[in-house]
Enzyme design. Structure first.
Site, PDB file in Angstrom:
ATOM      1  N   LYS A  13      70.671  85.828  63.293  1.00  0.00           N
ATOM      2  CA  LYS A  13      69.984  86.239  62.068  1.00  0.00           C
ATOM      3  C   LYS A  13      70.020  85.168  60.984  1.00  0.00           C
ATOM      4  O   LYS A  13      69.009  84.909  60.330  1.00  0.00           O
ATOM      5  CB  LYS A  13      70.602  87.547  61.553  1.00  0.00           C
ATOM      6  CG  LYS A  13      69.823  88.193  60.435  1.00  0.00           C
ATOM      7  CD  LYS A  13      70.135  89.681  60.316  1.00  0.00           C
ATOM      8  CE  LYS A  13      71.587  89.943  59.997  1.00  0.00           C
ATOM      9  NZ  LYS A  13      71.889  89.689  58.569  1.00  0.00           N
ATOM     10  N   ARG A  88      72.462  97.285  53.417  1.00  0.00           N
ATOM     11  CA  ARG A  88      73.218  97.556  54.629  1.00  0.00           C
ATOM     12  C   ARG A  88      73.081  99.004  55.079  1.00  0.00           C
ATOM     13  O   ARG A  88      73.420  99.335  56.206  1.00  0.00           O
ATOM     14  CB  ARG A  88      74.711  97.296  54.392  1.00  0.00           C
ATOM     15  CG  ARG A  88      75.081  95.870  54.448  1.00  0.00           C
ATOM     16  CD  ARG A  88      76.545  95.674  54.800  1.00  0.00           C
ATOM     17  NE  ARG A  88      76.859  94.254  54.750  1.00  0.00           N
ATOM     18  CZ  ARG A  88      76.494  93.384  55.678  1.00  0.00           C
ATOM     19  NH1 ARG A  88      75.846  93.778  56.746  1.00  0.00           N
ATOM     20  NH2 ARG A  88      76.782  92.116  55.538  1.00  0.00           N
ATOM     21  N   ARG A 127      81.625  82.678  74.073  1.00  0.00           N
ATOM     22  CA  ARG A 127      82.004  81.582  73.174  1.00  0.00           C
ATOM     23  C   ARG A 127      83.472  81.206  73.340  1.00  0.00           C
ATOM     24  O   ARG A 127      84.325  82.071  73.490  1.00  0.00           O
ATOM     25  CB  ARG A 127      81.743  81.995  71.711  1.00  0.00           C
ATOM     26  CG  ARG A 127      80.274  81.996  71.357  1.00  0.00           C
ATOM     27  CD  ARG A 127      79.922  82.912  70.203  1.00  0.00           C
ATOM     28  NE  ARG A 127      80.843  82.857  69.103  1.00  0.00           N
ATOM     29  CZ  ARG A 127      80.531  82.382  67.884  1.00  0.00           C
ATOM     30  NH1 ARG A 127      79.331  81.933  67.632  1.00  0.00           N
ATOM     31  NH2 ARG A 127      81.424  82.405  66.932  1.00  0.00           N
ATOM     32  N   ARG A 159      88.241  83.493  70.580  1.00  0.00           N
ATOM     33  CA  ARG A 159      88.665  84.160  69.340  1.00  0.00           C
ATOM     34  C   ARG A 159      88.654  85.672  69.542  1.00  0.00           C
ATOM     35  O   ARG A 159      87.825  86.207  70.279  1.00  0.00           O
ATOM     36  CB  ARG A 159      87.700  83.812  68.207  1.00  0.00           C
ATOM     37  CG  ARG A 159      87.830  82.391  67.691  1.00  0.00           C
ATOM     38  CD  ARG A 159      86.803  82.130  66.596  1.00  0.00           C
ATOM     39  NE  ARG A 159      86.705  83.304  65.711  1.00  0.00           N
ATOM     40  CZ  ARG A 159      85.644  83.603  64.966  1.00  0.00           C
ATOM     41  NH1 ARG A 159      84.583  82.845  64.995  1.00  0.00           N
ATOM     42  NH2 ARG A 159      85.647  84.647  64.190  1.00  0.00           N
ATOM     43  N   ARG A 170      81.882  96.059  67.320  1.00  0.00           N
ATOM     44  CA  ARG A 170      81.042  95.609  66.197  1.00  0.00           C
ATOM     45  C   ARG A 170      79.611  96.106  66.367  1.00  0.00           C
ATOM     46  O   ARG A 170      78.949  96.473  65.400  1.00  0.00           O
ATOM     47  CB  ARG A 170      81.050  94.077  66.097  1.00  0.00           C
ATOM     48  CG  ARG A 170      82.327  93.532  65.458  1.00  0.00           C
ATOM     49  CD  ARG A 170      82.464  92.048  65.678  1.00  0.00           C
ATOM     50  NE  ARG A 170      81.462  91.254  64.986  1.00  0.00           N
ATOM     51  CZ  ARG A 170      81.161  89.982  65.301  1.00  0.00           C
ATOM     52  NH1 ARG A 170      81.761  89.384  66.301  1.00  0.00           N
ATOM     53  NH2 ARG A 170      80.254  89.325  64.610  1.00  0.00           N
TER      54      ARG A 170
END
Ligand SMILES: [Zn+2]
Length: 216
Positions: A13, A88, A127, A159, A170
């Protein structure tokens, strides 16, 4: 053009916001940028926000909304803007609608970047971060077979934020918050979805085509 960009974590985004805004010659206004500008500029709102952040608390909606109002009142935003990170939720969307009505304008379009959950998981959970230089590698996109950084030889690790379970959580939080927002804008008749899979330039091109009918 007055535009809001929404999309899940891992949809690219931030990058799309930049490209689309620059293609349309409008300022990209992200809540992160607004926060930083107010805090580093030492504005009253910035000082207030910093108190909350220093305590590890969420900055209250009223403070965020006041910052957005200030930013949208600036001269470069009078002919259009791209909002990223605000609103949001539906209450914020309703406040934004009122705010813009006071300015005598309205949103033209809400662009939703659409990526399915498994693709987001593939992007984020693949990642690996270098523990030494911080560079991020991707097991698929960089064809990374070992856990050694090709730039500095440091050890790569995943991570916590990028762990599959965290990413799925999430995404759930995002869906919970954003699904009502997306239906709100669908009801307003200004929601446009764009497939955000594939190379960055292709996604930008699709977005520009979707926005075509709304540009002068
Ligand atoms: Zn490294």
């Amino acid at each position: 053009m007055r535009l809001v960009l929404v999309g899940p974590p891992g949809a690219g985004k931030g990058t799309q916001a930049q490209f689309i805004a620059s293609n349309l010659s409008i300022p990209k206004i992200s809540t992160g940028d607004i926060f930083r500008a107010n805090v580093s500029g030492g504005t009253e709102l910035g000082k207030l926000a910093k108190e909350y952040m220093d305590r590890g608390d969420l900055v209250p909606d009223e403070v965020t909304i006041a910052m957005v109002r200030d930013r949208l009142s600036e001269s470069d935003a009078q002919d259009g803007f791209l909002l990223d990170g605000f609103p949001r939720n539906v209450p914020q969307a309703e406040i934004l609608k009122k705010m813009l009505a006071e300015f005598g304008v309205a949103l033209d379009i809400v662009l939703e970047l659409v990526v399915d959950d498994d693709e987001v998981v593939r992007r984020l959970a693949g990642r690996r971060t270098c523990s030494q230089c911080g560079r991020i590698w991707h097991v698929d996109f960089d064809d990374k077979k070992d856990d050694v950084c090709d730039a500095c030889g440091g050890r790569l690790y995943q991570r916590d934020d990028d762990k599959e379970q965290t990413v799925r959580h999430r995404l759930e939080v995002y869906q919970e918050q954003t699904a009502p927002l997306v239906s709100f804008y669908a009801d307003e008749g200004i929601l446009v979805g764009v497939d955000a899979t594939g190379p960055v330039e292709e996604v930008t091109q699709r977005a520009m085509e979707a926005l075509g009918p709304f540009t002068d």
